[in-house]
Design a protein around this motif. Structure first.
Motif, PDB file in Angstrom:
ATOM      1  N   GLY A   1       3.557 -40.863 -11.831  1.00  0.00           N
ATOM      2  CA  GLY A   1       4.511 -41.238 -12.867  1.00  0.00           C
ATOM      3  C   GLY A   1       4.070 -40.754 -14.235  1.00  0.00           C
ATOM      4  N   ILE A   2       2.756 -40.802 -14.484  1.00  0.00           N
ATOM      5  CA  ILE A   2       2.231 -40.298 -15.760  1.00  0.00           C
ATOM      6  C   ILE A   2       2.492 -38.797 -15.882  1.00  0.00           C
ATOM      7  CG2 ILE A   2       0.133 -39.920 -17.096  1.00  0.00           C
ATOM      8  CD1 ILE A   2      -0.964 -42.513 -15.923  1.00  0.00           C
ATOM      9  N   LEU A   3       2.238 -38.059 -14.803  1.00  0.00           N
ATOM     10  CA  LEU A   3       2.455 -36.611 -14.822  1.00  0.00           C
ATOM     11  C   LEU A   3       3.932 -36.289 -15.027  1.00  0.00           C
ATOM     12  CD1 LEU A   3       1.424 -33.727 -14.432  1.00  0.00           C
ATOM     13  CD2 LEU A   3       1.740 -34.037 -11.971  1.00  0.00           C
ATOM     14  N   ALA A   4       4.804 -37.002 -14.317  1.00  0.00           N
ATOM     15  CA  ALA A   4       6.240 -36.746 -14.463  1.00  0.00           C
ATOM     16  C   ALA A   4       6.715 -37.061 -15.877  1.00  0.00           C
ATOM     17  CB  ALA A   4       7.019 -37.573 -13.444  1.00  0.00           C
ATOM     18  N   GLY A   5       6.256 -38.176 -16.443  1.00  0.00           N
ATOM     19  CA  GLY A   5       6.649 -38.530 -17.798  1.00  0.00           C
ATOM     20  C   GLY A   5       6.149 -37.537 -18.828  1.00  0.00           C
ATOM     21  N   CYS A   6       4.912 -37.077 -18.658  1.00  0.00           N
ATOM     22  CA  CYS A   6       4.358 -36.097 -19.603  1.00  0.00           C
ATOM     23  C   CYS A   6       5.126 -34.783 -19.548  1.00  0.00           C
ATOM     24  CB  CYS A   6       2.881 -35.856 -19.295  1.00  0.00           C
ATOM     25  SG  CYS A   6       1.803 -37.267 -19.682  1.00  0.00           S
ATOM     26  N   LEU A   7       5.529 -34.367 -18.362  1.00  0.00           N
ATOM     27  CA  LEU A   7       6.303 -33.133 -18.247  1.00  0.00           C
ATOM     28  C   LEU A   7       7.678 -33.293 -18.870  1.00  0.00           C
ATOM     29  CD1 LEU A   7       5.442 -31.932 -14.621  1.00  0.00           C
ATOM     30  CD2 LEU A   7       4.632 -30.990 -16.769  1.00  0.00           C
ATOM     31  N   LEU A   8       8.312 -34.448 -18.651  1.00  0.00           N
ATOM     32  CA  LEU A   8       9.643 -34.674 -19.214  1.00  0.00           C
ATOM     33  C   LEU A   8       9.629 -34.731 -20.734  1.00  0.00           C
ATOM     34  CD1 LEU A   8      11.097 -37.338 -16.747  1.00  0.00           C
ATOM     35  CD2 LEU A   8      11.751 -34.939 -16.950  1.00  0.00           C
ATOM     36  N   VAL A   9       8.509 -35.084 -21.313  1.00  0.00           N
ATOM     37  CA  VAL A   9       8.408 -35.151 -22.776  1.00  0.00           C
ATOM     38  C   VAL A   9       7.908 -33.826 -23.343  1.00  0.00           C
ATOM     39  CG1 VAL A   9       7.243 -36.281 -24.707  1.00  0.00           C
ATOM     40  CG2 VAL A   9       8.075 -37.632 -22.791  1.00  0.00           C
ATOM     41  N   PHE A  10       6.865 -33.268 -22.747  1.00  0.00           N
ATOM     42  CA  PHE A  10       6.230 -32.075 -23.310  1.00  0.00           C
ATOM     43  C   PHE A  10       7.157 -30.865 -23.286  1.00  0.00           C
ATOM     44  CE2 PHE A  10       3.761 -28.174 -22.817  1.00  0.00           C
ATOM     45  CZ  PHE A  10       2.946 -28.243 -23.928  1.00  0.00           C
ATOM     46  N   ILE A  11       7.852 -30.639 -22.177  1.00  0.00           N
ATOM     47  CA  ILE A  11       8.659 -29.422 -22.035  1.00  0.00           C
ATOM     48  C   ILE A  11       9.761 -29.339 -23.078  1.00  0.00           C
ATOM     49  CG2 ILE A  11      10.257 -28.222 -20.495  1.00  0.00           C
ATOM     50  CD1 ILE A  11       8.483 -29.061 -18.176  1.00  0.00           C
ATOM     51  N   PRO A  12      10.609 -30.371 -23.258  1.00  0.00           N
ATOM     52  CA  PRO A  12      11.620 -30.245 -24.319  1.00  0.00           C
ATOM     53  C   PRO A  12      11.042 -30.329 -25.721  1.00  0.00           C
ATOM     54  CG  PRO A  12      11.754 -32.411 -23.313  1.00  0.00           C
ATOM     55  CD  PRO A  12      10.782 -31.619 -22.501  1.00  0.00           C
ATOM     56  N   ALA A  13       9.899 -30.998 -25.882  1.00  0.00           N
ATOM     57  CA  ALA A  13       9.311 -31.125 -27.217  1.00  0.00           C
ATOM     58  C   ALA A  13       8.807 -29.786 -27.748  1.00  0.00           C
ATOM     59  CB  ALA A  13       8.168 -32.143 -27.193  1.00  0.00           C
ATOM     60  N   VAL A  14       8.353 -28.897 -26.874  1.00  0.00           N
ATOM     61  CA  VAL A  14       7.865 -27.591 -27.325  1.00  0.00           C
ATOM     62  C   VAL A  14       8.968 -26.791 -27.993  1.00  0.00           C
ATOM     63  CG1 VAL A  14       6.991 -25.365 -26.531  1.00  0.00           C
ATOM     64  CG2 VAL A  14       5.975 -27.458 -25.675  1.00  0.00           C
ATOM     65  N   GLY A  15      10.152 -26.803 -27.415  1.00  0.00           N
ATOM     66  CA  GLY A  15      11.258 -26.035 -27.968  1.00  0.00           C
ATOM     67  C   GLY A  15      12.205 -26.832 -28.835  1.00  0.00           C
ATOM     68  N   GLU A  16      11.798 -28.003 -29.290  1.00  0.00           N
ATOM     69  CA  GLU A  16      12.673 -28.853 -30.100  1.00  0.00           C
ATOM     70  C   GLU A  16      13.025 -28.173 -31.418  1.00  0.00           C
ATOM     71  OE1 GLU A  16      15.145 -31.426 -31.251  1.00  0.00           O
ATOM     72  OE2 GLU A  16      14.133 -31.843 -29.352  1.00  0.00           O
ATOM     73  N   TYR A  17      14.313 -28.268 -31.771  1.00  0.00           N
ATOM     74  CA  TYR A  17      14.789 -27.674 -33.023  1.00  0.00           C
ATOM     75  C   TYR A  17      15.351 -28.717 -33.983  1.00  0.00           C
ATOM     76  CZ  TYR A  17      18.043 -25.480 -36.249  1.00  0.00           C
ATOM     77  OH  TYR A  17      18.729 -25.121 -37.374  1.00  0.00           O
ATOM     78  N   VAL A  18      16.116 -29.662 -33.479  1.00  0.00           N
ATOM     79  CA  VAL A  18      16.844 -30.593 -34.335  1.00  0.00           C
ATOM     80  C   VAL A  18      15.891 -31.473 -35.133  1.00  0.00           C
ATOM     81  CG1 VAL A  18      18.476 -32.524 -34.357  1.00  0.00           C
ATOM     82  CG2 VAL A  18      18.855 -30.582 -32.834  1.00  0.00           C
ATOM     83  N   ILE A  19      14.905 -32.071 -34.471  1.00  0.00           N
ATOM     84  CA  ILE A  19      14.003 -33.006 -35.146  1.00  0.00           C
ATOM     85  C   ILE A  19      13.182 -32.317 -36.229  1.00  0.00           C
ATOM     86  CG2 ILE A  19      12.054 -34.571 -34.806  1.00  0.00           C
ATOM     87  CD1 ILE A  19      13.200 -35.223 -32.056  1.00  0.00           C
ATOM     88  N   PRO A  20      12.514 -31.181 -35.963  1.00  0.00           N
ATOM     89  CA  PRO A  20      11.778 -30.518 -37.051  1.00  0.00           C
ATOM     90  C   PRO A  20      12.687 -30.042 -38.183  1.00  0.00           C
ATOM     91  CG  PRO A  20      11.055 -29.705 -34.925  1.00  0.00           C
ATOM     92  CD  PRO A  20      12.276 -30.523 -34.677  1.00  0.00           C
ATOM     93  N   ALA A  21      13.915 -29.620 -37.841  1.00  0.00           N
ATOM     94  CA  ALA A  21      14.817 -29.122 -38.880  1.00  0.00           C
ATOM     95  C   ALA A  21      15.311 -30.231 -39.792  1.00  0.00           C
ATOM     96  CB  ALA A  21      16.002 -28.402 -38.235  1.00  0.00           C
ATOM     97  N   LEU A  22      15.561 -31.432 -39.252  1.00  0.00           N
ATOM     98  CA  LEU A  22      16.117 -32.522 -40.048  1.00  0.00           C
ATOM     99  C   LEU A  22      15.039 -33.399 -40.667  1.00  0.00           C
ATOM    100  CD1 LEU A  22      19.118 -33.666 -37.804  1.00  0.00           C
ATOM    101  CD2 LEU A  22      19.150 -32.113 -39.764  1.00  0.00           C
ATOM    102  N   LEU A  23      13.969 -33.665 -39.939  1.00  0.00           N
ATOM    103  CA  LEU A  23      12.948 -34.585 -40.424  1.00  0.00           C
ATOM    104  C   LEU A  23      11.710 -33.887 -40.963  1.00  0.00           C
ATOM    105  CD1 LEU A  23      13.080 -37.305 -37.604  1.00  0.00           C
ATOM    106  CD2 LEU A  23      14.392 -37.195 -39.720  1.00  0.00           C
ATOM    107  N   GLY A  24      11.467 -32.654 -40.550  1.00  0.00           N
ATOM    108  CA  GLY A  24      10.286 -31.930 -40.994  1.00  0.00           C
ATOM    109  C   GLY A  24      10.516 -31.174 -42.287  1.00  0.00           C
TER     110      GLY A  24
END
Length: 300
Positions: free
Chosen positions: A224-247
């Protein structure tokens, strides 16, 4: 009897063929198109790329592939810094969501069935609203005139409004808030399946609760830890909206680089090369994690 077997096999192939056809049409074909564009060169036209296939004066088909986009990306410090910063932000965000999400998932899994459903609903409730609206809400919360600064000023914790917006803190906060449910859901599934009698047996053998957690609970919920880390890490690498609005302007992530190359610079081949290298980076990360997990299972 043979007709029934043939009909069953045909139906089975049709059912299995639907998801395969979906993956081919909506994943493999677009990926191949992006991969092909990455070997092209920009052009002032629509679409702004040179065709890979062309016919010469002798009507012979010619294939023109250029690797200059990849050599430029690998040799440019800007893109390397964007890749490195994206991985750093994604790793820290994944670690923070794990540290916050594991106790939450454990608490939900160990509550009564009545409260468990309510708490589980609260976890998935943010999905009922738009992701963009939820990120926009943090702009108002973190602004100098927002409620967070107002509460801190009223409590006397600070004497002047803090610059919370357009900072790394705001980016990590937005990441953790947005992707926390993706960490909690697989962790909850793994913890909920854990047999409580194992912890009782560990206690009977003199194992303290903290030691039992690290020796029994944590290893048995590693999937479960591995699955959760993959579900978070993969989209977080290519995230655009959050860095553009909050960063801030210095928050350089690969998602913003892709946006700038595609829509501002209109350099589709270079942007496609960045997208392909990002995919290769993520696939390599997933392969390494799965290999480590498989070796751990074999050793046990």
């Amino acid at each position: 009897m043979r007709d029934q077997v043939k009909a069953w096999r045909l139906g089975r192939r049709l059912i299995l063929g639907i998801p395969y056809a979906w993956l081919i049409v909506f994943f493999l074909v677009p990926l191949l198109i992006v991969f092909g564009i990455s070997f092209s060169t920009p052009k002032l036209s629509m679409p702004p790329i040179e065709p890979l296939l062309s016919y010469g004066a002798d009507q012979v088909m010619q294939v023109r592939l250029y690797a200059s986009n990849y050599t430029f990306i690998i040799g440019d410090s800007l893109y390397l810094a964007a890749f490195a910063n994206s991985v750093k932000v994604a790793l820290i965000s994944t670690l923070l969501t794990l540290l916050i999400g594991y106790p939450m998932a454990y608490g939900i899994a160990r509550t009564s069935a009545q409260w468990r459903n309510i708490l589980f609903l609260l976890v998935i409730l943010p999905f009922f609203t738009s992701f963009l609206l939820r990120v926009y809400a943090w702009i108002g919360l973190l602004s100098r005139n927002g409620p967070i600064n107002a509460i801190l000023l009223k409590m006397g914790v600070i004497h002047a409004p803090l610059a919370l917006l357009q900072t790394d803190f705001a980016v990590y906060l937005g990441m953790v808030y947005s992707y926390l449910p993706f960490m909690i859901l697989p962790l909850y599934s793994a913890i909920e399946k854990l047999d409580p009698s194992l912890l009782e047996a560990a206690a009977d053998l003199g194992c303290r609760p903290i030691k039992a957690f690290f020796r029994v609970t944590l290893p048995l919920t590693s999937e479960g830890i591995l699955a959760g880390c993959l579900l978070v890490f993969i989209p977080a690498v290519g995230e655009y909206v959050i860095p553009a609005l909050l960063g801030g302007p210095g928050t350089l992530m690969i998602g913003r680089v892709l946006w700038d190359e595609f829509f501002n610079n209109r350099d589709w081949p270079l942007a496609s090369g960045v997208a392909v290298l990002t995919l290769m980076l993520l696939v390599g990360f997933v392969v390494v994690l799965q290999r480590v997990q498989s070796e751990k299972v074999v050793s046990e």
